[in-house]
Design a protein around this motif. Sequence first.
Motif, PDB file in Angstrom:
ATOM      1  N   GLY A 216      -9.059  20.580   4.647  1.00  0.00           N
ATOM      2  CA  GLY A 216     -10.104  19.696   5.150  1.00  0.00           C
ATOM      3  C   GLY A 216      -9.586  18.290   5.322  1.00  0.00           C
ATOM      4  N   GLU A 217     -10.482  17.328   5.160  1.00  0.00           N
ATOM      5  CA  GLU A 217     -10.105  15.928   5.301  1.00  0.00           C
ATOM      6  C   GLU A 217      -9.250  15.495   4.109  1.00  0.00           C
ATOM      7  N   PRO A 218      -8.188  14.737   4.339  1.00  0.00           N
ATOM      8  CA  PRO A 218      -7.348  14.279   3.224  1.00  0.00           C
ATOM      9  C   PRO A 218      -8.156  13.462   2.214  1.00  0.00           C
ATOM     10  N   ALA A 219      -7.813  13.597   0.935  1.00  0.00           N
ATOM     11  CA  ALA A 219      -8.514  12.868  -0.117  1.00  0.00           C
ATOM     12  C   ALA A 219      -8.255  11.371  -0.018  1.00  0.00           C
ATOM     13  N   ILE A 220      -7.133  11.011   0.577  1.00  0.00           N
ATOM     14  CA  ILE A 220      -6.774   9.598   0.672  1.00  0.00           C
ATOM     15  C   ILE A 220      -5.952   9.396   1.951  1.00  0.00           C
ATOM     16  N   THR A 221      -6.249   8.383   2.707  1.00  0.00           N
ATOM     17  CA  THR A 221      -5.515   8.096   3.941  1.00  0.00           C
ATOM     18  C   THR A 221      -4.737   6.784   3.857  1.00  0.00           C
ATOM     19  N   ALA A 222      -5.044   5.957   2.860  1.00  0.00           N
ATOM     20  CA  ALA A 222      -4.321   4.692   2.665  1.00  0.00           C
ATOM     21  C   ALA A 222      -4.374   4.325   1.190  1.00  0.00           C
ATOM     22  N   ALA A 223      -3.284   3.775   0.696  1.00  0.00           N
ATOM     23  CA  ALA A 223      -3.196   3.380  -0.716  1.00  0.00           C
ATOM     24  C   ALA A 223      -2.681   1.952  -0.802  1.00  0.00           C
ATOM     25  N   GLY A 224      -3.193   1.204  -1.768  1.00  0.00           N
ATOM     26  CA  GLY A 224      -2.762  -0.175  -1.964  1.00  0.00           C
ATOM     27  C   GLY A 224      -1.883  -0.308  -3.195  1.00  0.00           C
ATOM     28  N   PHE A 225      -0.655  -0.798  -3.018  1.00  0.00           N
ATOM     29  CA  PHE A 225       0.292  -0.958  -4.124  1.00  0.00           C
ATOM     30  C   PHE A 225       0.588  -2.431  -4.355  1.00  0.00           C
ATOM     31  N   ASN A 226       0.778  -2.805  -5.614  1.00  0.00           N
ATOM     32  CA  ASN A 226       1.444  -4.068  -5.910  1.00  0.00           C
ATOM     33  C   ASN A 226       2.892  -3.902  -5.458  1.00  0.00           C
ATOM     34  N   PRO A 227       3.373  -4.715  -4.516  1.00  0.00           N
ATOM     35  CA  PRO A 227       4.720  -4.478  -3.962  1.00  0.00           C
ATOM     36  C   PRO A 227       5.832  -4.542  -5.000  1.00  0.00           C
ATOM     37  N   HIS A 228       5.693  -5.412  -6.004  1.00  0.00           N
ATOM     38  CA  HIS A 228       6.723  -5.517  -7.045  1.00  0.00           C
ATOM     39  C   HIS A 228       6.727  -4.258  -7.910  1.00  0.00           C
ATOM     40  N   TYR A 229       5.544  -3.757  -8.255  1.00  0.00           N
ATOM     41  CA  TYR A 229       5.468  -2.549  -9.074  1.00  0.00           C
ATOM     42  C   TYR A 229       6.048  -1.357  -8.313  1.00  0.00           C
ATOM     43  N   LEU A 230       5.745  -1.269  -7.018  1.00  0.00           N
ATOM     44  CA  LEU A 230       6.256  -0.166  -6.216  1.00  0.00           C
ATOM     45  C   LEU A 230       7.779  -0.231  -6.113  1.00  0.00           C
ATOM     46  N   SER A 231       8.312  -1.417  -5.891  1.00  0.00           N
ATOM     47  CA  SER A 231       9.762  -1.588  -5.798  1.00  0.00           C
ATOM     48  C   SER A 231      10.445  -1.224  -7.113  1.00  0.00           C
ATOM     49  N   ASP A 232       9.864  -1.666  -8.248  1.00  0.00           N
ATOM     50  CA  ASP A 232      10.427  -1.334  -9.564  1.00  0.00           C
ATOM     51  C   ASP A 232      10.442   0.169  -9.787  1.00  0.00           C
ATOM     52  N   ALA A 233       9.340   0.829  -9.451  1.00  0.00           N
ATOM     53  CA  ALA A 233       9.233   2.270  -9.671  1.00  0.00           C
ATOM     54  C   ALA A 233      10.245   3.031  -8.832  1.00  0.00           C
ATOM     55  N   LEU A 234      10.381   2.673  -7.577  1.00  0.00           N
ATOM     56  CA  LEU A 234      11.312   3.360  -6.686  1.00  0.00           C
ATOM     57  C   LEU A 234      12.756   3.177  -7.150  1.00  0.00           C
ATOM     58  N   SER A 235      13.091   1.981  -7.614  1.00  0.00           N
ATOM     59  CA  SER A 235      14.451   1.725  -8.093  1.00  0.00           C
ATOM     60  C   SER A 235      14.748   2.504  -9.368  1.00  0.00           C
TER      61      SER A 235
END
Length: 386
Positions: free
Chosen positions: A322-341
Amino acid sequence: MKIRLDRDVMAEAVAWAARSLPTRPSLPILAGLLIKASGSGVTMSAFDYETSAEIEVPATVVDEGEALVSGKLLADIARSLPNKPVELTSDESKAELVCGSARFTLQTLPVNEYPNLPEMPAATGAVVSSEFAQAVAQVVVAAGRDELLPVFTGVRLEIEGDKLSLLATDRYRMALKELTWNPANSQASGAALVPAKVLNETAKSMTSGETITMSLSSGSMGDGLIGFEGDGAGGTRQITTRLLDGEFPKVRHLMNITPKLSVRANTAEIIAAVKRVALVAERNTPLRMVINSGDIALEAATGDQAQASEAIEASVENHEGGEPAITAAGFNPHYLSDALSAVDAPFVHFSFTAPGKPCLVTGLDSIDGEPRADYRHVIMLMRLPN
């Protein structure tokens, strides 16, 4: 006291021990570095009533004894010495250092006023130093830095047999790393909350040797002390630190996310894109991840002044149809960068449940592989404006 030792050995030992000296000592005596010479060699120690550091190095001991000198000044001097053997002598009022034609005279501090270093607890187990350093680095990024909330500035170490877990959170993100180690007792279990800053510096400074021995005070961390011991290029190194008080929040359950939507992408590509797009992200505003059927788009802006967007090829799976549960997500850019690294894998897996709910980030060895279970990083999503 009179000793002779290699210039590089001394410089490294003094620099290592001096790292634990307090920046603003509560007592002048705590700015000192204690040097002890005995038949077995020379030890250099620092202590601020919370954390102690001691290193033992080989040296020619002419006269046994001890001296207490300014640690910062000695570190600066040792770093600048010519590449020649060093001779250090001391009496009750001064210490003299000679290296080639360079000569320094330092006023000594009263040794009898210096506090006794805490004794190392009995060994609890050993862990491969390189694996431990990597595990600590992956977890400390999620530890808090607000000293007014000390319980969040620590890393919780959990022992269960041959499994060692490290967990940290600052309330907005959480990181969990699990690894195997060699316990002294196969039935060992317990937990300790270690200051993240001390743990990080300790793990990084003990990678020269193959293993690190960890020692926890007995009786479920009864007297609140943990010790680490390892071999370095210069000699044996020991660090002890007091554990943090307080109840660590129960956040492990947040790691068990059943995704309604999954996104997989190349880790290096998304790290580079996040860094570029985040350049225009206004402070305290989210970096938006727009999720499409075959790609994701990262977007950020500073009002009308600047906007940025970048699309990245991704594998997207809607687990509920069906319809996706989420189509856009908001991240703190610093937190996202830390997690990916910290993921340390060629591909990354995002597990989403609903807008504004926690997102689980894990690593993948291949785009079609199973998410790694040894490292999990949860980020609390930011609410997106309508």
